[in-house]
Design a protein around this motif. Structure first.
Motif, short mmCIF file in Angstrom:
data_model
loop_
_atom_site.label_atom_id
_atom_site.label_comp_id
_atom_site.label_asym_id
_atom_site.label_seq_id
_atom_site.Cartn_x
_atom_site.Cartn_y
_atom_site.Cartn_z
N LEU A 101 85.80 -119.29 35.12
CA LEU A 101 87.03 -119.59 35.85
C LEU A 101 87.09 -121.07 36.20
CD1 LEU A 101 87.31 -116.69 38.45
CD2 LEU A 101 88.85 -117.15 36.56
N PRO A 102 88.28 -121.66 36.13
CA PRO A 102 88.42 -123.03 36.64
C PRO A 102 88.34 -123.01 38.17
CG PRO A 102 90.55 -122.15 35.99
CD PRO A 102 89.53 -121.13 35.62
N SER A 103 87.92 -124.11 38.74
CA SER A 103 87.89 -124.18 40.21
C SER A 103 89.30 -124.43 40.72
CB SER A 103 86.96 -125.29 40.68
OG SER A 103 87.39 -126.54 40.19
N THR A 104 89.61 -123.82 41.86
CA THR A 104 90.94 -123.94 42.44
C THR A 104 90.81 -124.29 43.91
OG1 THR A 104 91.81 -122.25 40.93
CG2 THR A 104 93.11 -122.72 42.89
N LEU A 105 91.65 -125.20 44.35
CA LEU A 105 91.79 -125.51 45.77
C LEU A 105 93.16 -124.99 46.19
CD1 LEU A 105 90.99 -126.92 48.43
CD2 LEU A 105 92.10 -128.96 47.54
N LEU A 106 93.18 -124.11 47.16
CA LEU A 106 94.42 -123.51 47.64
C LEU A 106 94.62 -123.89 49.10
CD1 LEU A 106 96.85 -121.63 47.26
CD2 LEU A 106 95.34 -119.72 47.76
N VAL A 107 95.70 -124.59 49.37
CA VAL A 107 96.04 -124.99 50.73
C VAL A 107 97.16 -124.07 51.21
CG1 VAL A 107 96.90 -126.84 52.21
CG2 VAL A 107 95.41 -127.38 50.26
N ARG A 122 91.50 -135.36 49.48
CA ARG A 122 91.35 -136.66 48.82
C ARG A 122 89.89 -137.01 48.54
NH1 ARG A 122 94.37 -139.17 52.10
NH2 ARG A 122 96.24 -139.14 50.86
N HIS A 123 89.00 -136.72 49.46
CA HIS A 123 87.64 -137.23 49.36
C HIS A 123 86.54 -136.19 49.16
CE1 HIS A 123 89.11 -141.19 50.33
NE2 HIS A 123 89.69 -140.71 51.42
N HIS A 124 86.82 -134.94 49.40
CA HIS A 124 85.72 -133.98 49.40
C HIS A 124 85.87 -132.80 48.46
CE1 HIS A 124 83.75 -136.00 52.70
NE2 HIS A 124 84.88 -136.00 53.37
N PHE A 125 87.07 -132.46 48.06
CA PHE A 125 87.23 -131.26 47.25
C PHE A 125 87.88 -131.61 45.91
CE2 PHE A 125 87.08 -129.25 51.48
CZ PHE A 125 85.96 -128.47 51.26
N ASP A 126 87.05 -131.60 44.89
CA ASP A 126 87.55 -131.81 43.54
C ASP A 126 87.75 -130.42 42.93
OD1 ASP A 126 88.33 -133.21 41.30
OD2 ASP A 126 86.30 -133.31 40.48
N ALA A 127 88.85 -130.20 42.30
CA ALA A 127 89.14 -128.90 41.71
C ALA A 127 89.95 -129.08 40.43
CB ALA A 127 89.92 -128.02 42.70
N ASP A 128 89.81 -128.12 39.53
CA ASP A 128 90.59 -128.14 38.29
C ASP A 128 92.08 -127.96 38.59
OD1 ASP A 128 88.26 -128.39 36.68
OD2 ASP A 128 87.93 -126.23 36.88
N PHE A 129 92.37 -127.10 39.58
CA PHE A 129 93.75 -126.85 40.00
C PHE A 129 93.86 -127.03 41.50
CE2 PHE A 129 93.40 -124.29 36.13
CZ PHE A 129 94.48 -124.78 35.42
N ARG A 130 94.97 -127.60 41.92
CA ARG A 130 95.27 -127.73 43.34
C ARG A 130 96.64 -127.11 43.57
NH1 ARG A 130 93.41 -133.87 44.90
NH2 ARG A 130 91.21 -133.56 44.45
N ILE A 131 96.68 -126.16 44.51
CA ILE A 131 97.91 -125.43 44.79
C ILE A 131 98.15 -125.47 46.29
CG2 ILE A 131 99.06 -123.17 44.65
CD1 ILE A 131 97.00 -122.48 42.40
N ALA A 132 99.40 -125.66 46.69
CA ALA A 132 99.75 -125.60 48.11
C ALA A 132 100.90 -124.61 48.30
CB ALA A 132 100.17 -126.96 48.63
N MET A 133 100.74 -123.76 49.30
CA MET A 133 101.81 -122.88 49.73
C MET A 133 102.04 -123.19 51.19
SD MET A 133 100.82 -119.27 47.99
CE MET A 133 100.03 -119.25 46.40
N CYS A 134 103.22 -123.65 51.50
CA CYS A 134 103.49 -124.14 52.85
C CYS A 134 104.63 -123.35 53.48
CB CYS A 134 103.87 -125.62 52.80
SG CYS A 134 102.62 -126.65 52.00
N GLY A 135 104.65 -123.38 54.81
CA GLY A 135 105.70 -122.70 55.54
C GLY A 135 107.04 -123.42 55.46
N HIS A 136 107.00 -124.68 55.04
CA HIS A 136 108.22 -125.50 54.97
C HIS A 136 108.16 -126.37 53.72
CE1 HIS A 136 108.96 -124.32 59.09
NE2 HIS A 136 107.70 -124.65 59.35
#
Length: 160
Positions: free
Chosen positions: A100-106, A42-56
């Motif tokens: 490349l666009p910036s990406t945040l991967l969780v 929310r406050h520190h990582f700005d990215a062109d794309f945000r992706i989450a891969m979760c165990g659930h």
């Protein structure tokens, strides 16, 4: 909200990290890992794309409900083919000479040391290993969330 985690977030200086860091968030169950991760997004990582891969699926939906990850990019499971597709697209963009666009991967609770029903573990997953070694070259910030550091030791050498 976990007040301790929120007070730590206020003291965190993201400027101390290199561009596109690989970050571990490690803690026991219900210790505030998700709160910390949400605050970082929310406050520190700005990215062109945000992706989450979760165990659930429920964890993936929490990121969507908070408005942190678009629904189309919140996955309730992990498959190496998902990262393979990411690397393939990035390689095509780089070969064309474009930035490349910036990406945040969780990656939330996706590491597996025991195979379970299908016998699959992530301990020798080539795509996760490539992400750990080369992620920053793909302009990818990674937040890896785990309950035990021992499960993530393969990636520890590249953590920021």
């Amino acid at each position: 909200m976990n007040k301790t985690v929120l007070s730590l977030c206020e003291k965190l200086d993201i400027g101390d990290l290199p561009p596109n860091p690989f970050i571990f968030v490690v803690g026991s169950r219900r210790s505030g890992k998700s709160v910390l991760t949400s605050e970082l997004i929310r406050h520190h990582f700005d990215a062109d794309f945000r992706i989450a891969m979760c165990g659930h699926h429920s964890a993936a939906q929490n990121y969507v409900r908070q408005g942190l990850i678009p629904a189309d990019y919140a996955h309730g499971h992990y498959k190496p083919s998902m990262l393979q597709e990411f690397f393939t697209k990035c390689d095509k963009i780089m070969k064309s000479g474009k930035k490349l666009p910036s990406t945040l991967l969780v990656l939330d609770d996706v590491l597996r040391t025991r195979g379970g029903k299908k016998g699959y573990t992530t301990s020798k997953d080539w795509a996760l290993e490539k992400l750990g070694v080369c992620g920053r070259h793909y302009r990818c910030t990674v937040i890896l969330i785990v309950q035990s550091i021992s499960i993530a030791l393969n990636f520890a050498r590249n953590a920021d």
